[in-house]
Design an enzyme around this catalytic site. Structure first.
Site, short mmCIF file in Angstrom:
data_model
loop_
_atom_site.label_atom_id
_atom_site.label_comp_id
_atom_site.label_asym_id
_atom_site.label_seq_id
_atom_site.Cartn_x
_atom_site.Cartn_y
_atom_site.Cartn_z
N GLN A 74 0.85 -1.19 0.00
CA GLN A 74 0.00 0.00 0.00
C GLN A 74 0.89 1.24 0.00
O GLN A 74 1.93 1.27 0.65
CB GLN A 74 -0.91 0.00 1.22
N GLY A 75 0.45 2.26 -0.72
CA GLY A 75 1.24 3.47 -0.87
C GLY A 75 1.75 4.06 0.43
O GLY A 75 2.90 4.48 0.53
#
Length: 187
Positions: A74-75
């Site tokens: 996830q970013g």
């Protein structure tokens, strides 16, 4: 006496090795499913939960004991990846071959990794897993390699394998290649 057995094991090439690998890629690429398949049947989790932050997993292949840092893709968690670059012996980079919209993001993350000071000057082997080959829209490993420009990686051993984390197809070949590379580089 154990020193004698260690020397004898080394002579015959049967010494057990321990290595640390980081498993990275964008979220939903199949990293946790892959690492679960690599574990012993008694250690496998019946349910795969998306990684938040990181999970530390262990598996064995041949005489090599792997500690795998399964990193969230996830970013908001990708900044954590670089904290593990310095002490890793190899990298497993998982690509969702069916997620054409985010291939550019995955490529960008790869090149950030390759340029990082803890990676750039080292001959770390990189195993690329072009995952989700069971999905109709999936790009072949050759197309992934071309899209990522993998042929430009000249200073590190790398290989790309087509995989299906649900069935395990292609994983053994990939881990076998990585194990061979690690046995050449890790004392």
């Amino acid at each position: 006496m154990s020193n004698f057995f260690n020397k004898l094991s080394n002579f015959f090439g049967i010494k057990k090795k321990s290595v640390k690998v980081i498993m990275i890629g964008l979220n939903n690429s199949g990293k946790s499913t892959i690492v679960s398949l690599l574990k012993n049947d008694s250690e496998k989790s019946p349910e795969i939960i998306p990684t938040i932050g990181l999970n530390v997993e262990h598996f064995k292949y041949q005489n090599v004991f792997f500690t795998a840092f399964d990193m969230s893709g996830q970013g908001r968690y990708r900044y954590l990846w670089e904290r593990y670059y310095r002490n890793c012996d190899g990298i497993i980079f998982v690509v969702d071959s069916s997620d054409r919209l985010r291939l550019a993001v995955a490529k960008e993350e790869l090149y950030l990794l390759l340029q990082h000071p803890d990676v750039a000057g080292r001959k770390l082997p990189i195993l690329f897993l072009a995952n989700k080959m069971d999905v109709r829209e999936a790009l072949s490993s050759v197309k992934i390699a071309t899209a990522f420009g993998l042929d430009r990686i000249k200073d590190k051993p790398w290989h790309i394998f087509s995989t299906n984390a649900l069935t395990g197809e292609g994983l053994q070949e990939g881990v076998e290649w990585l194990t061979e590379q690690l046995c050449q580089t890790v004392a």
